[in-house]
Design an enzyme around this catalytic site. Structure first.
Site, short mmCIF file in Angstrom:
data_model
loop_
_atom_site.label_atom_id
_atom_site.label_comp_id
_atom_site.label_asym_id
_atom_site.label_seq_id
_atom_site.Cartn_x
_atom_site.Cartn_y
_atom_site.Cartn_z
N ASN A 154 0.82 -1.22 0.00
CA ASN A 154 0.00 0.00 0.00
C ASN A 154 0.85 1.28 0.00
OD1 ASN A 154 0.86 -0.07 2.64
ND2 ASN A 154 -1.13 -0.55 3.52
N GLN A 159 -4.46 3.39 18.49
CA GLN A 159 -5.58 3.23 17.56
C GLN A 159 -6.46 2.07 18.02
OE1 GLN A 159 -3.52 5.06 13.55
NE2 GLN A 159 -4.23 2.99 13.49
N HIS A 191 -7.32 6.00 10.25
CA HIS A 191 -6.22 5.37 9.51
C HIS A 191 -6.77 4.59 8.31
CE1 HIS A 191 -2.16 3.05 10.09
NE2 HIS A 191 -2.38 3.40 8.83
P1 NAD Z 1 10.32 1.69 3.42
O1 NAD Z 1 10.95 0.66 4.27
O2 NAD Z 1 10.36 1.53 1.93
O3 NAD Z 1 10.95 3.13 3.74
C1 NAD Z 1 11.26 3.55 5.01
C2 NAD Z 1 12.40 4.56 4.89
O4 NAD Z 1 12.56 5.20 6.16
C3 NAD Z 1 13.74 3.93 4.55
O5 NAD Z 1 14.27 4.55 3.40
C4 NAD Z 1 14.59 4.19 5.79
O6 NAD Z 1 15.96 4.38 5.51
C5 NAD Z 1 13.93 5.44 6.33
N1 NAD Z 1 14.22 5.71 7.74
C6 NAD Z 1 14.14 4.88 8.79
N2 NAD Z 1 14.49 5.50 9.92
C7 NAD Z 1 14.79 6.77 9.59
C8 NAD Z 1 15.23 7.90 10.33
N3 NAD Z 1 15.44 7.83 11.64
N4 NAD Z 1 15.45 9.05 9.66
C9 NAD Z 1 15.28 9.11 8.32
N5 NAD Z 1 14.86 8.08 7.56
C10 NAD Z 1 14.62 6.91 8.20
O7 NAD Z 1 8.80 1.80 3.91
P2 NAD Z 1 7.57 2.52 3.22
O8 NAD Z 1 6.78 1.56 2.41
O9 NAD Z 1 8.03 3.79 2.57
O10 NAD Z 1 6.70 2.84 4.54
C11 NAD Z 1 7.19 3.72 5.54
C12 NAD Z 1 6.28 3.74 6.74
O11 NAD Z 1 5.04 4.33 6.38
C13 NAD Z 1 5.89 2.37 7.30
O12 NAD Z 1 6.88 1.81 8.13
C14 NAD Z 1 4.63 2.70 8.06
O13 NAD Z 1 4.93 3.16 9.36
C15 NAD Z 1 4.03 3.85 7.25
N6 NAD Z 1 2.87 3.38 6.46
C16 NAD Z 1 1.64 3.93 6.72
C17 NAD Z 1 0.53 3.48 6.01
C18 NAD Z 1 -0.84 4.08 6.22
O14 NAD Z 1 -1.84 3.45 5.90
N7 NAD Z 1 -0.94 5.28 6.74
C19 NAD Z 1 0.66 2.46 5.06
C20 NAD Z 1 1.93 1.97 4.79
C21 NAD Z 1 3.02 2.43 5.51
#
Ligand code: NAD
Length: 399
Positions: A147, A314, A333
């Site tokens: 997603n 949540q 959410h």
């Molecule tokens: P991803 O693993 O592709 O990307 C995460 C990125 O965060 C990586 O590039 C990593 O290096 C970076 N990162 C981690 N710690 C960091 C820090 N301290 N400072 C800077 N960068 C940092 O994951 P994604 O698919 O992009 O998803 C990211 C997050 O979004 C998920 O872990 C989740 O919490 C959230 N998410 C929310 C929903 C929603 O429905 N709202 C859905 C999917 C994901």
């Protein structure tokens, strides 16, 4: 035979749908970076139907019961007398979605002596105490990429909604008004603004790509720097720290996971380093922001707007200040649980379970914790630790 406990959000208040607005879903070939979509041997659901609520059962019942497993599906997840708590003692697998998370705390993991696998039907496994999972050698897996684009679309919608003052303007229409000045007094173009993302992983990069045609200046920070080609293609400015990023941005979007490094990252100190009148959009995790510092910054005008769809815990208690603070554009959410996304994460969960029961390896990119340590996406994007503290407050929602 295994017992699987699956925690899903409630059906619509009007009942499980009998029809849908559209006939089906567009067929996607692969994700933008070439990763393949989920590849289960088969699925027993119709893509485009509601799978994430209790009656949808993620389309898993036929598959699991035909193999002799026991599936328990419930939305009752909080408090010590919840169905989740009562069913945990002999469960081998717990599945839940970040939208309605089964908080798998150290205490719950200790009660679940047979637990071997925790699956996130979606992305983001911060609702599991990852440290406790490592100590008990429990595998934690999620459906990476399922997603990410759904969320990126929501982020762009929320940035435009805030900057252009969409929600209050819509409300004037519903109230029967024609109050142009009231609507325009907080409305701007994003053209020419500086927009920055905290993290440029799957979601953050997709947000940057989608914003490029709006003629904004694009900035980012991440633990892993993007390639020089991508930086050049999108005209990106890289910041080695979040402090330097927020100091120059008119709009900041948060797209990193919640883990010890990012818990309460946006506290009063960091918010004070932002530009006056900046907008903040957080679809990553509620706990990355300090709840009260956000409300205070909106009241003082330091932030011109805040939007997102993630809260902590949540479901958010009825008296959560983000429900009533000024200039917000919050949704529950939902960004990652469009019908489009549900078809992908239901298929991804099926793929993970097929692998698990066939004793085949789960794809590396789906792994967060495996063999007692961070693995796959967990190793790339998380740090070891626990971000579930305070999750027991979710039980307050029902009261
Ligand atoms: P991803 O693993 O592709 O990307 C995460 C990125 O965060 C990586 O590039 C990593 O290096 C970076 N990162 C981690 N710690 C960091 C820090 N301290 N400072 C800077 N960068 C940092 O994951 P994604 O698919 O992009 O998803 C990211 C997050 O979004 C998920 O872990 C989740 O919490 C959230 N998410 C929310 C929903 C929603 O429905 N709202 C859905 C999917 C994901």
């Amino acid at each position: 035979m295994a017992k699987i406990v699956c925690v899903l959000y409630d059906d619509p208040v009007t009942g499980y749908p009998k029809s849908y607005p559209r006939g089906g879903l567009p067929l996607l070939q692969k994700y933008p970076d070439g990763q393949s979509l989920p590849t289960p041997e088969r699925v027993d659901f119709e893509p485009g139907t509601l799978l994430g609520s209790v009656s949808g059962e993620l389309g898993l019942r036929k598959f699991l019961e035909s193999q002799g497993h026991k599936l328990v599906v419930t939305s009752d997840k909080d408090g010590s007398n919840s169905v989740l708590d009562r069913e945990l003692s002999d469960a081998e697998i717990v599945i839940s979605q970040p939208f309605w998370p089964a908080y798998m705390t150290k205490e719950r993991i200790a009660k679940a002596s047979n637990l071997k696998l925790i699956v996130t039907a979606g992305i983001g496994s911060d609702h599991t105490d990852l440290k406790a999972a490592m100590e008990k050698n429990i595998t934690v897996a999620e459906v990476t990429y399922c997603n990410s684009i759904s969320v990126a679309e929501h982020v762009v919608m929320m940035i435009l909604g805030l900057v252009r003052n969409y929600i209050p303007s819509y409300q004037w229409v519903v109230k029967g008004g024609w109050n142009i000045a009231d609507c325009a007094a907080r409305s701007y173009d994003i053209e020419g603004m500086t927009v920055g993302t905290v993290a440029a992983g799957r979601i953050g990069l997709a947000v940057l790509r989608r914003l490029k045609p709006f003629d904004v200046k694009l900035h980012y920070t991440d633990k892993h720097r993007l390639s020089a080609e991508v930086e050049k293609e999108l005209g990106l400015t890289y910041h080695p720290s979040v402090e330097s990023l927020v100091a120059c941005c008119d709009v900041v979007t948060i797209n990193c996971p919640l883990h010890p490094e990012t818990e309460h990252l946006f506290n009063e100190t960091l918010i004070n380093k932002m530009k006056y009148g900046a907008y903040l959009v957080n679809t990553a995790r509620g706990k990355i922001c300090d709840r009260d510092a956000i409300a205070k910054a909106l009241e003082s005008g330091k932030l011109a707007g805040y939007a997102g769809d993630v809260w902590f815990p949540q479901p958010a208690p009825k008296d959560h200040p983000w429900r009533t603070m000024p200039h917000h554009g919050m949704t529950p959410h939902i960004s990652g649980t469009t019908l489009s996304a549900q078809a992908r994460y239901a298929a991804g969960v099926r793929e993970i379970l097929e692998c698990w029961f066939a004793k085949k390896p789960i794809r590396n990119e789906y792994l967060i914790v495996d063999k007692g340590k961070l693995a796959g996406t967990g190793k790339h994007s998380y740090t070891e630790g626990n971000a579930t503290k305070g999750s027991e407050e979710a039980a307050k929602f029902s009261t």
